[in-house]
Design a protein around this motif. Sequence first.
Motif, PDB file in Angstrom:
ATOM      1  N   UNK A 126       0.814  -1.204   0.000  1.00  0.00           N
ATOM      2  CA  UNK A 126       0.000   0.000   0.000  1.00  0.00           C
ATOM      3  C   UNK A 126       0.852   1.261   0.000  1.00  0.00           C
ATOM      4  N   UNK A 127       1.858   1.303   0.868  1.00  0.00           N
ATOM      5  CA  UNK A 127       2.676   2.512   1.041  1.00  0.00           C
ATOM      6  C   UNK A 127       4.041   2.426   0.369  1.00  0.00           C
ATOM      7  N   UNK A 128       4.408   1.216  -0.024  1.00  0.00           N
ATOM      8  CA  UNK A 128       5.739   1.057  -0.595  1.00  0.00           C
ATOM      9  C   UNK A 128       6.827   1.093   0.469  1.00  0.00           C
ATOM     10  N   UNK A 129       6.432   0.956   1.712  1.00  0.00           N
ATOM     11  CA  UNK A 129       7.394   1.048   2.818  1.00  0.00           C
ATOM     12  C   UNK A 129       7.565  -0.338   3.434  1.00  0.00           C
ATOM     13  N   UNK A 130       8.756  -0.923   3.308  1.00  0.00           N
ATOM     14  CA  UNK A 130       8.978  -2.223   3.962  1.00  0.00           C
ATOM     15  C   UNK A 130       9.007  -2.055   5.476  1.00  0.00           C
ATOM     16  N   UNK A 131       8.545  -3.054   6.175  1.00  0.00           N
ATOM     17  CA  UNK A 131       8.552  -3.009   7.644  1.00  0.00           C
ATOM     18  C   UNK A 131       9.055  -4.331   8.157  1.00  0.00           C
ATOM     19  N   UNK A 132       9.422  -4.330   9.413  1.00  0.00           N
ATOM     20  CA  UNK A 132       9.836  -5.595   9.996  1.00  0.00           C
ATOM     21  C   UNK A 132       9.284  -5.691  11.409  1.00  0.00           C
ATOM     22  N   UNK A 133       8.975  -6.921  11.835  1.00  0.00           N
ATOM     23  CA  UNK A 133       8.472  -7.143  13.197  1.00  0.00           C
ATOM     24  C   UNK A 133       9.449  -8.037  13.949  1.00  0.00           C
ATOM     25  N   UNK A 134       9.883  -7.582  15.109  1.00  0.00           N
ATOM     26  CA  UNK A 134      10.777  -8.385  15.962  1.00  0.00           C
ATOM     27  C   UNK A 134       9.986  -8.865  17.166  1.00  0.00           C
ATOM     28  N   UNK A 135      10.338 -10.041  17.652  1.00  0.00           N
ATOM     29  CA  UNK A 135       9.777 -10.508  18.921  1.00  0.00           C
ATOM     30  C   UNK A 135      10.511  -9.745  20.018  1.00  0.00           C
ATOM     31  N   UNK A 136       9.799  -8.837  20.678  1.00  0.00           N
ATOM     32  CA  UNK A 136      10.474  -7.932  21.617  1.00  0.00           C
ATOM     33  C   UNK A 136      11.130  -8.698  22.769  1.00  0.00           C
ATOM     34  N   UNK A 137      10.569  -9.891  23.075  1.00  0.00           N
ATOM     35  CA  UNK A 137      11.136 -10.667  24.176  1.00  0.00           C
ATOM     36  C   UNK A 137      12.535 -11.177  23.850  1.00  0.00           C
ATOM     37  N   UNK A 138      12.892 -11.183  22.559  1.00  0.00           N
ATOM     38  CA  UNK A 138      14.237 -11.656  22.204  1.00  0.00           C
ATOM     39  C   UNK A 138      15.224 -10.493  22.109  1.00  0.00           C
ATOM     40  N   UNK A 139      14.731  -9.273  22.228  1.00  0.00           N
ATOM     41  CA  UNK A 139      15.601  -8.106  22.079  1.00  0.00           C
ATOM     42  C   UNK A 139      16.254  -7.780  23.418  1.00  0.00           C
ATOM     43  N   UNK A 140      17.539  -8.001  23.486  1.00  0.00           N
ATOM     44  CA  UNK A 140      18.257  -7.776  24.751  1.00  0.00           C
ATOM     45  C   UNK A 140      18.399  -6.290  25.013  1.00  0.00           C
ATOM     46  N   UNK A 141      18.232  -5.955  26.270  1.00  0.00           N
ATOM     47  CA  UNK A 141      18.370  -4.552  26.650  1.00  0.00           C
ATOM     48  C   UNK A 141      17.214  -3.715  26.171  1.00  0.00           C
ATOM     49  N   UNK A 142      16.262  -4.375  25.453  1.00  0.00           N
ATOM     50  CA  UNK A 142      15.077  -3.677  24.930  1.00  0.00           C
ATOM     51  C   UNK A 142      15.463  -2.371  24.223  1.00  0.00           C
ATOM     52  N   UNK A 143      16.517  -2.481  23.472  1.00  0.00           N
ATOM     53  CA  UNK A 143      16.916  -1.302  22.705  1.00  0.00           C
ATOM     54  C   UNK A 143      17.405  -1.724  21.322  1.00  0.00           C
ATOM     55  N   UNK A 144      17.397  -0.777  20.423  1.00  0.00           N
ATOM     56  CA  UNK A 144      17.860  -1.038  19.052  1.00  0.00           C
ATOM     57  C   UNK A 144      19.035  -0.110  18.756  1.00  0.00           C
ATOM     58  N   UNK A 145      20.095  -0.730  18.223  1.00  0.00           N
ATOM     59  CA  UNK A 145      21.252   0.058  17.794  1.00  0.00           C
ATOM     60  C   UNK A 145      21.453  -0.220  16.310  1.00  0.00           C
ATOM     61  N   UNK A 146      21.544   0.851  15.529  1.00  0.00           N
ATOM     62  CA  UNK A 146      21.754   0.687  14.091  1.00  0.00           C
ATOM     63  C   UNK A 146      23.221   0.980  13.815  1.00  0.00           C
ATOM     64  N   UNK A 147      23.950  -0.032  13.411  1.00  0.00           N
ATOM     65  CA  UNK A 147      25.394   0.156  13.204  1.00  0.00           C
ATOM     66  C   UNK A 147      25.881  -0.767  12.087  1.00  0.00           C
ATOM     67  N   UNK A 148      27.094  -0.495  11.650  1.00  0.00           N
ATOM     68  CA  UNK A 148      27.692  -1.340  10.622  1.00  0.00           C
ATOM     69  C   UNK A 148      28.153  -2.656  11.235  1.00  0.00           C
TER      70      UNK A 148
END
Lengths: 341, 807
Positions: free
Chosen positions: B277-299
């Motif tokens: 619909x929007x042409x925007x890809x999205x992704x869903x993560x299982x939050x319980x698997x995300x350590x520290x409940x934070x996201x870091x975008x890095x190389x």
Amino acid sequence: MDIEKKLKEIREEALKQIQTSEKLEKLNDVRVGFLGKKGELTALLKSMKDVAPEERPAFGQKVNETRQAIEKVLEETKSKLENAAREAKLRAEVIDVTLPARKVNLGHRHPNTVALEEVERIFTGMGYEVVEGPEIEYDYYNFEALNIPANHPAKDEQDTFYITPDILLRTQTSGVQVHEMERGKLPIRMIAPGRVFRSDEVDATHSPCFHQIEGMVIDKNITFADLKGTLAEFAKQLFGADTKVKFRPHHFPFTEPSAEMDVTCFKCKGEGCRFCKGEGWIEILGCGMIHPRVLKMSGIDPDEYSGFAFGVGLERIALLKYEIDDMRLLYENDIRFLKQF
Amino acid sequence: MNTSYKWLKDYVPDLEVSDKEFMDAMTLSGSKVECFNRLDADIENIVVGQVKKIEKHPDAEKLVVCQVDIGEDELLQIVTGAPNVAEGMKTPVVLDGGRVAGGHDGKKTPGGIKIKKGKLRGVVSNGMMCSIEELGSDRNFYPEAPEEGLYQFSDDVEVGADAIDVLGLHDVVFEYEITSNRVECYSVLGLAREAAATFNKKFIPPVVQVKENSENINDYFNGVTIEDKDLCSRYCARVVKNIKIQPSPQWMQRRLAAHGIRPINNIVDITNYVMEEYGQPMHAYDLDTIEGKEIIVRRAKAGETFVTLDGQERNLDENILMICDAQKAVGIAGIMGGENSMITDDVNTMLFEAACFDGTNIRLSSKKVGLRTDASGKFEKGLDPNNAIEAINRACQLVEELGAGEVVGGVVDISHFKNKNIRIKFEPEKINKFLGTDIAVNDMLSYFERLELSYDSDTKEIIIPSFRQDLECFADIAEEVARFYGYDNIPTTLPSGEATTGQLSFKLRIEEIAKNTAQIYGFSEAMSFSFESPKVFDKLLISQDSKLRDAVVISNPLGEDYSIMRTTPLNGILTSLAANYNHRNKNVRLYELANIYIPKQMPLTELPNERIQLTFGMYGDGDFFTMKGVAEDFLYAVGLKDKIVYNPEAGRPFLHPGRQADMIYDETVIGYIGELHPTVADNYNIGQRVYIAVIDMPEIVERATFDIKYTGIAKYPAVSRDLSMVMKKEVLVGQIEEIIESKGGQYLENYELFDIYEGEQIKDGYKSVAYSITFRANDKTLEESDVREPMDRILKNLEKIGIELRQ
């Protein structure tokens, strides 16, 4: 002996001999026999010295009359015999005109060349110069100067063969536009045919090595309408006077506005057939107004000058025009194929 | 890009056009429609029926006789062999005269299969109940369908309803070729906007309102850190809890199916739906698997490996952008998520991501990783970062509406971009002058309005919205005007202005004469590739240290066979001759005009020397001297009228050592002629003598001229002398001719070889040669003495090289 009687005898004998002459040689013998130096009539004339001087003119006249009479018949007969002989000769010389022709076995041009020369003829007729550019080219001319900067996705689309990071096999003849603009001589009307390369595997519709014809016009007051008019004229000359064209918006980095041109299918004239996949139209070329950034990069002021450019696939034209169904035939060079062009 | 017409119509409700009209108009306004596919093209007259009663068929074990309610007064009797038929089931019923698309096996019949009333083993059957395959689809798109047998509708479907409609098949899918500059058109909304503008209808985008709970995202999630800001301009995150994974509703499944996307479950389907619909890809993560409940975008780190959600291990390097939690990577940015954080059926809380990554980086990374996904395909075009927030909110709206979970209040939105806020001066006169048109200003403004380009009448500027990244300058605006005015409506004119001369370049004129001459000699034109295999040099017996082996090398060739740029034109012509020989073509003569590429230095730092070569090759009738003939006639035709010197000591390894010569003109080697070395002929599998001539065209072009000066036709009689000579076999007639030419004096007009003989009456190792020499003066009748002198000189010099006059 009575001269009159003698002359009559000679004449009758001569005519008899003439009539029975069936060949020219025989006729000649007759002539010699009567009119030659030692002929009968000549002998008679020689005997004139025995005639009384006052009778000599009459005598001479009589002999001459006979001579003329014989000569006349001789001539007539000769010409008759000659005609007969000529006719007999002609009759004897009849040939079978349906026997095969004796030819020098001329060679043939490649279908690409046949098509190219037709395109060149059309454009030189409209005042275009035919120029060329290098096949191994700097990245700058093939991409950057055409408003395709580093990392532009169009670079991927064209599957470029590289020699070094800066030198490549040109993927399009469009780089010749830049070379021509850089020469700085305006106005420009040019076409640039040439070989181009893209990393496509060989199959019935692809070849890693093929040909394009680039076209470009730059002058003051060049309009999109000029682009349309020029290419419509081109299509008519190439595919026939009843060819119609359709311009569809498209995108090329180095032209704006850009278009693709379709022509009415030359098989069904637009009705829709198998050849044009039922569409009635066949895509022929890409074109557009030269992007102001491209003009500027090559040192031309876009506020003063404008221009249009187009690119045609030569093989595409050849395949369509000659209804060749497999592109590989163009590079196999089988003489049975080449002979058809 | 594909769109379902029904879906698109959601946003352009007033659109009422036929498929063909839609296709043509969209194509002419710039969204090229390649084709369209009516999903109901081959299915017709099918209703929802309910099986009321099943009886055994009296004569067939595998058949049953059913009484089916199709919403009419009477039940319809239908005989079926379907294994899953059951009383009470609702299933598609094809009525008499209707059509299905194909068979049970999924094989489609073009035009469909007509269903008629008839008897099956003696029992009347008034139609057919059918499977999803017979309707032209399959279980990928209708996962609720049984593996085998009749399709079963859910109980709430009304008996007698149009089954095609219920299955969502009264729809048309249009397939577009979208140009790379129109990123926003890789979405239903983008194309709906174009369609609205094209047909001048109202564009009504979805109203996005997210029903959030009263909680705050910060209680669940500690936030996003973008380390490599250049590669990620925006990252939006939302949290959804109490997720109930289940199939998505059928309307959503149908739409995805129309776009060729297989329905999976509600969460996956929502992300796919929003991506379409929007042409925007999205992704869903299982939050319980995300350590520290934070996201870091890095190389990534060099040498790092990562397992993507398809279970494949991927090798990474420091140019690839990763989505990480406090401890580990959880996804390759813009390409694919990780197995370690993927949504499973047991998911409870998830983190939704809608981000914007650098297009070039994603494109290069996707190549490096060897993984191209729908998401990477969209990102690499360079998305509008403004779209991300809209899309994530739309997804959460759908989550809520579908009852897939509870949306936690708030959104984390980290961004590093500035809207370009492009404004372009509106110059209607300039536009008309550029297009060659006379379009009214108001018409132009109306096109802009349709396209959501606003106009600032104070500054006379057009304000470009962020989703139109392609509009940057005057010419772009002119194109928008042109395509909505209609390319077809723009007049056709020819350029006016200064006249120019149309002509071929000098070089091309020479080439044209080469072609003409070749054809007179029966040579046909060949074309071969410019690149070839390095093995060619061995095939041609070219020595290891030959300069010819210094070829320009392609760094990314299609294979070794196409890896070097040719330095000799021979392989092309020989390969073509070989193909002809193999096809048993007799007497083949070919020529080619094409470049060889001679590097100026290795490795290349500047462009190589491209030298066009005129190459002749033949087998069958003709010999070495045929080649001399065509070569010399060509040279004469382009003004090279001096005598060509042939040097037999050319030493070219691919030619017969006793049958080759360099052609020398102006003391320059301009080409060579020879018979192909039999070993080379063997290497190319040509079982006949092959003759070759190669002319180095740049040398010819440099010397060619079309200047012709007439010399008077002689008025005085010629004097001829014949010379009959005996000499050793090794003496070349070229030597004799050189003497005649250099010693013949001012009256020498012509000389001609008229006899050459070896054999009886001539001693072994000798040959007899006879020339006729002609003298003529253009101002007098020659005297005996005028001729005697040069003849004496000639004879004397012939004697010097051991040539005797024949007695």
